[in-house]
Design an enzyme around this catalytic site. Structure first.
Site, PDB file in Angstrom:
ATOM      1  N   ASP A  16       1.770   9.958  -6.496  1.00  0.00           N
ATOM      2  CA  ASP A  16       1.891   9.028  -7.491  1.00  0.00           C
ATOM      3  C   ASP A  16       2.975   9.688  -8.543  1.00  0.00           C
ATOM      4  O   ASP A  16       2.679  10.680  -9.032  1.00  0.00           O
ATOM      5  CB  ASP A  16       0.628   8.819  -8.032  1.00  0.00           C
ATOM      6  CG  ASP A  16       0.557   7.551  -9.055  1.00  0.00           C
ATOM      7  OD1 ASP A  16       1.790   6.937  -9.365  1.00  0.00           O
ATOM      8  OD2 ASP A  16      -0.529   7.005  -9.560  1.00  0.00           O
ATOM      9  N   ASP A 110       6.546   3.686  -7.422  1.00  0.00           N
ATOM     10  CA  ASP A 110       6.269   5.143  -7.887  1.00  0.00           C
ATOM     11  C   ASP A 110       5.122   5.612  -6.955  1.00  0.00           C
ATOM     12  O   ASP A 110       4.385   6.632  -7.485  1.00  0.00           O
ATOM     13  CB  ASP A 110       5.868   5.219  -9.456  1.00  0.00           C
ATOM     14  CG  ASP A 110       4.706   4.103  -9.679  1.00  0.00           C
ATOM     15  OD1 ASP A 110       4.451   3.065  -8.830  1.00  0.00           O
ATOM     16  OD2 ASP A 110       4.154   4.160 -10.624  1.00  0.00           O
ATOM     17  N   GLU A 111       4.687   5.018  -5.941  1.00  0.00           N
ATOM     18  CA  GLU A 111       3.576   5.597  -5.308  1.00  0.00           C
ATOM     19  C   GLU A 111       3.572   5.135  -3.749  1.00  0.00           C
ATOM     20  O   GLU A 111       4.079   4.067  -3.451  1.00  0.00           O
ATOM     21  CB  GLU A 111       2.052   5.147  -6.075  1.00  0.00           C
ATOM     22  CG  GLU A 111       1.981   3.836  -5.958  1.00  0.00           C
ATOM     23  CD  GLU A 111       0.415   3.545  -6.434  1.00  0.00           C
ATOM     24  OE1 GLU A 111      -0.475   4.381  -6.033  1.00  0.00           O
ATOM     25  OE2 GLU A 111       0.298   2.523  -7.036  1.00  0.00           O
TER      26      GLU A 111
END
Length: 362
Positions: A16, A110-111
């Site tokens: 993350d 983002d993850e």
């Protein structure tokens, strides 16, 4: 041996990126480093896309109305989102992941989940893989990422949040129950503020409390989600990492900190439409249908869809179409909602846009 421990042959890493949009802004403009940065358009209808950790100290959070963020942190620096740069940084992270495994399931810009049970680089443990990935992200992208290592996706997701920002946390199979039982029930992914309050009303404040409730009782009160809660309280999650999966829908949704009215969902839908547009890289013409999703405070799900003659040509047009679907929602003026979402579905071919760009709140 616990049920989760019996699945210990799987080694899952959840990566993350820390305050991703805001971190990219601070990376690209050194003058912003150390300052409270809020990624959002200013205005009555705008919603925060991301907040730097300096801004979070003042209570600013993603999905919060921008006007409220401005009141909480009057000296914050507001920057309109630039999804082109965020996608470029996201692609850089994906390339790093691919050095280590092909078993990558992106969740957002983002993850992502990575199954490193058998990794490409020959590193002896999943922990070593996670350490290497974080080092490479720091060195090559000048960004930081937090990572969680665990026997399944559910636990890895919790672990990645445990030492944020720029942290690494590992849950070994034999530690699953001792780790889980002491957690507040709100730490379970998917248990938002409203569900957490509902659980507390029936005496469930920790995962340990949840663990003590019989399956039948949970199913009576929460339906199919009751079984899911029962399993998660025991560290059970059989969902595999699914790379390159063909999805019937690209979507983004938010669960609110507190319930809001139907009119107030408009600002959220506009922000989510930006995320969905970024997810599809603007190529929405592969889809045929725009979908609105709402969930009432009573957990009733409402969906409305529209198949236009021509798909939107911009994020703004997508947002306008999603907001227009609100007119087809019949509800009492006092009805409140806990969740809103925007989606694209009914794709014309099996070749959907890369899902690493599918956006979600940070």
């Amino acid at each position: 041996m616990t049920p989760a421990a019996s699945e210990g042959i799987r080694k899952i890493v959840h990566v993350d990126m820390d305050a991703f949009y805001a971190s990219v802004e601070q990376r690209d403009n050194p003058e912003l480093r150390g300052l409270p940065v809020v990624v959002a358009w200013k205005g009555a209808r705008s919603v925060v896309c991301a907040a730097s950790y300096e801004a979070r100290k003042f209570g600013v959070r993603s999905a919060m109305p921008a006007m409220r963020a401005e009141r909480l942190c009057p000296h914050a620096i507001f920057i309109p989102p630039d999804f082109t740069r965020y996608k470029a940084a996201s692609q850089g992270a994906l390339e790093i992941f691919r050095r280590h495994t092909d078993m990558i399931e992106p969740l957002s810009l983002d993850e992502a989940y990575l199954d490193v049970t058998a990794n490409k680089t020959g590193l002896p443990t999943a922990t070593r893989v996670a350490i290497r990935i974080r080092e490479e992200i720091r060195q090559e992208l000048n960004l930081t990422a937090s990572a969680g290592v665990a026997p399944n996706k559910f636990l890895a997701k919790i672990a990645s949040d445990w030492k944020k920002p720029d942290g690494l946390f590992v849950i070994q199979p034999h530690e699953v129950q001792s780790f889980l039982l002491r957690l507040p029930v709100g730490r379970i992914p998917g248990v938002g503020k409203v569900m957490e309050d509902r659980l507390k009303q029936i005496g469930i404040g920790t995962v340990g409390d949840l663990h003590a409730i019989e399956l039948q009782s949970l199913e009576m009160q929460f339906g199919r989600y009751g079984r899911r809660l029962y399993e998660l309280a025991r560290g059970i999650d059989h969902n595999p990492v699914v790379p390159n999966r063909v999805r019937k829908q690209i979507s983004a949704e938010d669960t609110f900190e507190s319930d809001i009215s139907l009119v107030q969902t408009e600002a959220v839908l506009r922000r989510l439409s930006e995320k969905v547009w970024a997810a599809s890289k603007g190529n929405v013409r592969h889809a045929r249908t725009i979908v609105l999703k709402l969930k009432t405070k009573e957990f009733q799900t409402i969906t409305r869809s529209f198949t236009p003659a021509e798909m939107p040509l911009s994020a703004e047009e997508l947002a306008n179409a999603a907001v227009a679907l609100l007119e087809r929602v019949t509800s009492a003026p006092e009805q409140l909602f806990r969740l809103a979402g925007v989606g694209l579905q009914n794709f014309q071919s099996d070749q959907e846009p890369p899902l690493f760009a599918e956006a979600a709140p940070e």
